[in-house]
Design an enzyme around this catalytic site. Structure first.
Site, PDB file in Angstrom:
ATOM      1  N   GLU A 166      11.369 -26.172  26.187  1.00  0.00           N
ATOM      2  CA  GLU A 166      10.858 -25.104  27.052  1.00  0.00           C
ATOM      3  C   GLU A 166      10.420 -25.632  28.418  1.00  0.00           C
ATOM      4  OE1 GLU A 166       7.878 -22.838  24.949  1.00  0.00           O
ATOM      5  OE2 GLU A 166       9.356 -22.117  23.516  1.00  0.00           O
ATOM      6  N   GLU A 363      13.774 -22.316  17.806  1.00  0.00           N
ATOM      7  CA  GLU A 363      12.467 -21.774  17.394  1.00  0.00           C
ATOM      8  C   GLU A 363      12.560 -20.262  17.350  1.00  0.00           C
ATOM      9  OE1 GLU A 363       8.915 -22.830  19.663  1.00  0.00           O
ATOM     10  OE2 GLU A 363       9.607 -24.904  19.834  1.00  0.00           O
TER      11      GLU A 363
HETATM   12  C1  FCB Z   1       6.541 -22.146  21.617  1.00  0.00           C
HETATM   13  C2  FCB Z   1       6.332 -23.643  21.736  1.00  0.00           C
HETATM   14  C3  FCB Z   1       5.762 -24.250  20.508  1.00  0.00           C
HETATM   15  C4  FCB Z   1       4.782 -23.378  19.776  1.00  0.00           C
HETATM   16  C5  FCB Z   1       5.283 -21.955  19.680  1.00  0.00           C
HETATM   17  C6  FCB Z   1       4.339 -21.025  18.999  1.00  0.00           C
HETATM   18  O1  FCB Z   1       6.591 -21.553  22.855  1.00  0.00           O
HETATM   19  O2  FCB Z   1       7.538 -24.336  21.951  1.00  0.00           O
HETATM   20  O3  FCB Z   1       5.228 -25.471  20.880  1.00  0.00           O
HETATM   21  O4  FCB Z   1       3.516 -23.439  20.334  1.00  0.00           O
HETATM   22  O5  FCB Z   1       5.532 -21.482  20.953  1.00  0.00           O
END
Ligand code: FCB
Length: 460
Positions: A166, A363
């Site tokens: 990110e 994710e």
């Molecule tokens: C994302 C991050 C991760 C975690 C999730 C909930 O944006 O990559 O580190 O905190 O959120």
């Protein structure tokens, strides 16, 4: 089986070094920006739980790995902490840190779990923070040197690498919204930091190619598909387009296509915050695009044209207003909208506009506050909401795969409850519950049993 996924699909989970390891002073690790910030302003962190606690993966990694395996995790992405592996600005290698990651990688492989390693998860070592962090171009070169050490030491076993997690969060939360260190609001600095982070990523890709490692190098980008209230209205479309440029295309385009969108350059130029570009940068970025993408998807963005005059420092809010609509689904613990069809839209965008590059969901997940309220008499968290959440997202991913998108896996955030920056342990995301106040006891939630079947059957 209603939804069958392609053979070899990676079912797994993601966490990161700073959010799971703890052991922050062990093995001679040096401070990162998080340790430093916590030492200065603990009140910013939920219940004053800092990065030294986390889930104790540092000591308990064999048990975590064993339990992840039991939950059907076939691939695991975490990150290598720069602050554990490199001691100082001169790049002195810390052999204790190397040994720790060697053990983790070997243990994963022994358990049949594919290790996937990221090189930066918001965790700059303090010695580079003190030199201005990514405001300073030098940090980008130092990152590439750290990356080269990792490729050299772990590249014989790690086949999936990513440079940054990110990347947009670094300028966004550190230099605009003040939720990460150094918590300032300065659009000019944000633009420079964003540019240097991209440069760092491209330099690391170049190092990877030089290393001759037999694997793939990618980047993990959080995509927030942007929708406008009224697509018939040109001003609404423009508001959404600007958000898309700032939050999505700012890293997606240079990482995948090797160049920035012209419209983004024009926007930054009009605001007088176009970063300084040095000789050779353009070629470096153009020639070092990634092999694959990790996509973190949590929520979309909703934009309509501003109806009021914007006053205040330069922020994306200058260009838009958010809108809500009836029936909008929310995760109230996080304040995030839940919108599953966006997964399909992301997939189609990558297929049509980014050469159908290989990618995976790196994710996606559901953070829930006070999750113990869902604990049954036997102590198991009955997280049916998480199972539903995953299923509904997978339905759209499946549709996209049927239509030819190039997605090779799904990783949940996270296989186990872990620390989430200033939110600390407020929201729980795991398949495995971690009792941080009880020696980090690890137990399976209902979703862990379900995920195991998902992974065994390669679908649901
Ligand atoms: C994302 C991050 C991760 C975690 C999730 C909930 O944006 O990559 O580190 O905190 O959120």
């Amino acid at each position: 089986m209603d939804y069958q996924f392609p053979e070899g699909f990676l079912w797994g989970g993601a966490s990161s070094g700073p959010q799971s390891e703890g052991g922050s002073t062990e093995g001679d690790r040096v401070m990162s920006e998080w340790d430093y910030w916590f030492s200065k302003e603990p009140e910013r962190f939920y219940r004053q739980v800092g990065p030294s606690v986390t889930s104790d993966f540092y000591h308990k990694y064999p048990e975590y790995i064993e339990k992840m395996k039991a939950a059907g995790v076939k691939s695991y992405r975490t990150s290598i902490q720069w602050s554990r592996v490199i001691r100082d600005c001169d790049g002195t290698v810390n052999e204790d840190g190397i040994q720790f990651y060697n053990q983790v990688i070997d243990e994963l492989i022994r358990n049949g779990i594919e290790p996937m390693m990221c090189l930066h998860h918001f965790d700059l070592p303090l010695y580079w923070v003190e030199k201005g962090g990514f405001e300073n171009r030098e940090t980008a070169y130092a990152f590439a040197r750290f990356a080269a050490v990792c490729f050299g030491r772990f590249g014989d076993r790690v086949k999936y690498w990513t440079t940054f997690n990110e990347p947009v969060i670094i300028p966004e939360t550190g230099y605009l919204y003040q939720r990460h260190y150094p918590a300032v609001c300065d659009a000019g600095k944000a633009a420079a930091v964003g540019y240097h982070v991209q440069l760092a990523s491209s330099l690391a890709v170049a190092e990877f190619r030089k290393s001759g490692c037999d694997g793939k190098i990618g980047i993990i980008i959080n995509l927030t598909p942007t929708y406008c209230e009224n697509p018939e209205k040109a001003e609404d479309r423009r508001a959404a387009e600007i958000l898309d440029l700032i939050f999505n295309r700012s890293f997606l385009d240079p990482s995948v296509k090797g160049e920035y969108p012209v419209e983004l350059k024009e926007l930054l130029e009009a605001e007088g915050i176009l970063p300084e570009v040095s000789e050779g940068d353009r070629e470096m970025i153009r020639e070092n695009t990634v092999d694959y993408l990790g996509v973190n998807y949590y929520h979309p963005r909703r934009a309509k044209a501003r109806t009021t005059v914007y006053e205040g420092p330069l922020m994306p809010e200058k260009y838009y207003e958010p809108y809500e609509f009836e029936g909008q689904k929310m995760n109230t613990s996080r304040g995030w909208e839940i919108y599953e069809p966006a997964i399909y839209d992301i997939a189609m965008n990558l297929k049509e506009n980014y050469g159908n590059i290989p990618w995976y969901i790196s994710e996606n997940g559901m953070g829930i506050q006070d999750e113990e309220q869902f604990m049954g008499a036997d102590g198991m968290v009955e997280d049916d909401y998480r199972i539903e959440f995953i299923k509904e997202h997978l339905t759209y991913l499946h549709k996209a795969i049927e239509e030819g998108c190039n997605c090779f896996g799904y990783h949940l955030w996270s296989p186990f409850d872990c620390w989430s920056w200033t939110n600390a342990y407020k929201n729980r995301y795991g398949l495995l519950r971690v009792d941080i106040y009880d020696g980090c006891k690890i137990t399976m939630k209902k979703s862990a049993h379900w995920f195991r079947k998902l992974s065994e059957n390669n679908g649901f």
